[in-house]
Design a protein around this motif. Structure first.
Motif, mmCIF file in Angstrom:
data_model
loop_
_atom_site.group_PDB
_atom_site.id
_atom_site.type_symbol
_atom_site.label_atom_id
_atom_site.label_comp_id
_atom_site.label_asym_id
_atom_site.label_seq_id
_atom_site.Cartn_x
_atom_site.Cartn_y
_atom_site.Cartn_z
ATOM 1 N N GLY A 56 0.813 -1.218 0.000
ATOM 2 C CA GLY A 56 0.000 0.000 0.000
ATOM 3 C C GLY A 56 0.843 1.264 0.000
ATOM 4 N N ARG A 57 2.018 1.208 0.616
ATOM 5 C CA ARG A 57 2.883 2.399 0.687
ATOM 6 C C ARG A 57 3.684 2.620 -0.584
ATOM 7 N N ASP A 58 3.815 1.569 -1.387
ATOM 8 C CA ASP A 58 4.688 1.660 -2.569
ATOM 9 C C ASP A 58 4.038 0.925 -3.747
ATOM 10 N N LEU A 59 2.782 1.281 -4.012
ATOM 11 C CA LEU A 59 1.935 0.502 -4.914
ATOM 12 C C LEU A 59 2.525 0.360 -6.315
ATOM 13 N N GLU A 60 3.065 1.456 -6.864
ATOM 14 C CA GLU A 60 3.554 1.398 -8.246
ATOM 15 C C GLU A 60 4.706 0.411 -8.405
ATOM 16 N N VAL A 61 5.666 0.459 -7.467
ATOM 17 C CA VAL A 61 6.810 -0.466 -7.518
ATOM 18 C C VAL A 61 6.329 -1.911 -7.394
ATOM 19 N N PHE A 62 5.385 -2.147 -6.477
ATOM 20 C CA PHE A 62 4.896 -3.514 -6.267
ATOM 21 C C PHE A 62 4.153 -4.019 -7.505
ATOM 22 N N ARG A 63 3.348 -3.135 -8.111
ATOM 23 C CA ARG A 63 2.596 -3.562 -9.303
ATOM 24 C C ARG A 63 3.531 -3.859 -10.468
ATOM 25 N N ARG A 64 4.518 -2.969 -10.668
ATOM 26 C CA ARG A 64 5.448 -3.149 -11.784
ATOM 27 C C ARG A 64 6.282 -4.417 -11.576
ATOM 28 N N SER A 65 6.718 -4.635 -10.337
ATOM 29 C CA SER A 65 7.541 -5.820 -10.049
ATOM 30 C C SER A 65 6.723 -7.091 -10.232
ATOM 31 N N GLN A 66 5.447 -7.036 -9.809
ATOM 32 C CA GLN A 66 4.595 -8.227 -9.928
ATOM 33 C C GLN A 66 4.452 -8.648 -11.387
ATOM 34 N N GLU A 67 4.434 -7.657 -12.287
ATOM 35 C CA GLU A 67 4.276 -7.970 -13.704
ATOM 36 C C GLU A 67 5.420 -8.827 -14.247
ATOM 37 N N SER A 68 6.583 -8.749 -13.592
ATOM 38 C CA SER A 68 7.716 -9.542 -14.079
ATOM 39 C C SER A 68 7.678 -10.981 -13.544
ATOM 40 N N LEU A 69 6.723 -11.278 -12.634
ATOM 41 C CA LEU A 69 6.602 -12.666 -12.169
ATOM 42 C C LEU A 69 5.920 -13.503 -13.244
ATOM 43 N N ASN A 70 6.271 -14.775 -13.280
ATOM 44 C CA ASN A 70 5.665 -15.707 -14.219
ATOM 45 C C ASN A 70 4.518 -16.430 -13.499
ATOM 46 N N GLN A 71 3.274 -15.987 -13.810
ATOM 47 C CA GLN A 71 2.115 -16.526 -13.083
ATOM 48 C C GLN A 71 1.888 -18.005 -13.370
ATOM 49 N N THR A 72 2.410 -18.465 -14.515
ATOM 50 C CA THR A 72 2.223 -19.879 -14.855
ATOM 51 C C THR A 72 2.950 -20.780 -13.857
ATOM 52 N N PHE A 73 4.151 -20.340 -13.401
ATOM 53 C CA PHE A 73 4.844 -21.099 -12.349
ATOM 54 C C PHE A 73 3.953 -21.206 -11.114
ATOM 55 N N GLY A 74 3.362 -20.071 -10.740
ATOM 56 C CA GLY A 74 2.504 -20.046 -9.557
ATOM 57 C C GLY A 74 1.314 -20.974 -9.706
ATOM 58 N N LEU A 75 0.728 -20.972 -10.901
ATOM 59 C CA LEU A 75 -0.435 -21.836 -11.165
ATOM 60 C C LEU A 75 -0.045 -23.309 -11.075
ATOM 61 N N VAL A 76 1.054 -23.671 -11.753
ATOM 62 C CA VAL A 76 1.510 -25.073 -11.740
ATOM 63 C C VAL A 76 1.820 -25.515 -10.305
ATOM 64 N N ASN A 77 2.484 -24.630 -9.550
ATOM 65 C CA ASN A 77 2.802 -24.955 -8.154
ATOM 66 C C ASN A 77 1.550 -25.205 -7.331
ATOM 67 N N THR A 78 0.532 -24.371 -7.564
ATOM 68 C CA THR A 78 -0.721 -24.540 -6.817
ATOM 69 C C THR A 78 -1.372 -25.876 -7.164
ATOM 70 N N LEU A 79 -1.434 -26.193 -8.456
ATOM 71 C CA LEU A 79 -2.064 -27.455 -8.874
ATOM 72 C C LEU A 79 -1.290 -28.658 -8.315
#
Lengths: 91, 190
Positions: free
Chosen positions: B37-60
């Motif tokens: 909440g204090r640094d929203l832009e940095v967190f949003r921009r950094s999140q975009e560089s994560l590979n969500q497919t890894f996260g999805l596969v890990n969850t499954l």
């Protein structure tokens, strides 16, 4: 020996299918940025996550069959984390 | 669950550990959300560089591992140690798959130049996923312990007393629950 009861296994498979469906739904929402405002999308994603956590706790950890006091502690955790995260993410 | 006698699954001590761990992680979640909440832009921009497919596969992988552990417990209750063994091995396989997937994910991030020191988002990303990965490793250890002791001590898995299997299962499901909140928080929220 009596025939094994298959009902718990079928229920576990059903719970797993719901968990997978919620996971895929959240993942899709996380991809599509223009469906709604960020606060709404984040709220839906967090609610889905805690619904999933609660399903695992009640059905897989078998807390749904535990004494009420223990169950309420887990229910409270799910509720507090969901409400707390939604409140903090929407500011 | 319906109409059964209410009981605490497993050993009581395991629930102290499970609840303490849930409490610790809820503090982690809140700290992350507050910094975001204090640094929203940095967190949003950094999140975009994560590979969500890894996260999805890990969850499954973890969800399927949890299902295998539940089914292992049911088979043990029905007096089927061989099926229990196969299902525990399946769960360990999903856990190892998770570790392998995290290795490739971390490598991808480090090669792209994102480290613990890049910014607050990546500090949280590496710390939280790292602490969780340690939990996965502990969970794999617990399942391996159960598996190794299955043939040596069949009475450990006598249908009447499955508290070891229930306790080990609870630890494994805890790893799943923590990831289920961590994944959307790091990878998906807007």
């Amino acid at each position: 020996m009596s025939a094994p009861d298959r009902r718990p296994a079928r229920r576990a498979l059903l719970v797993w299918a719901v968990l997978v469906a919620l996971t895929l739904g959240s993942w899709y929402l996380g991809h599509e940025s223009d469906l709604a405002t960020p606060a709404i999308v984040s709220g839906v994603i967090i609610v889905a996550a805690l619904v999933k956590a609660r399903l695992i706790i009640l059905h897989f950890m078998e807390i749904g069959n535990a004494p009420l006091a223990l169950r309420l502690v887990f229910e409270a955790w799910c509720l507090v984390v969901a409400v707390g995260l939604i409140a903090m993410l929407s500011v | 669950m319906d109409g059964e006698v209410k009981r605490v699954p497993g050993e009581q001590g395991v629930w102290v550990f499970v609840l303490a761990d849930l409490l610790v992680f809820s503090v982690f979640f809140a700290t992350f959300a507050w910094h975001r909440g204090r640094d929203l832009e940095v967190f949003r921009r950094s999140q975009e560089s994560l590979n969500q497919t890894f996260g999805l596969v890990n969850t499954l992988l973890l969800l399927t591992g949890s299902l295998a552990v539940v089914l292992a417990l049911y088979r043990a209750r029905n007096g089927k140690p061989e099926a229990t063994r196969t299902l525990l091995l399946t769960a360990i396989g999903t856990g190892l798959g998770f570790v392998l997937s995290k290795f490739f994910e971390y490598r991808e991030k480090i090669v792209a130049g994102y480290t613990l020191l890049t910014n607050d988002f990546f500090m949280f990303y590496y710390m939280l996923t790292g602490i969780h990965l340690l939990h996965v490793a502990i969970g794999i250890g617990v399942l391996a312990f159960l598996l190794v002791n299955l043939p040596r001590a069949p009475r450990l898995f006598a249908p009447r007393d499955l508290s070891h299997l229930e306790s080990g299962g609870a630890v494994w499901h805890l790893v799943d629950v923590l990831w289920i909140v961590l994944f959307p928080l790091l990878y998906l929220v807007k």
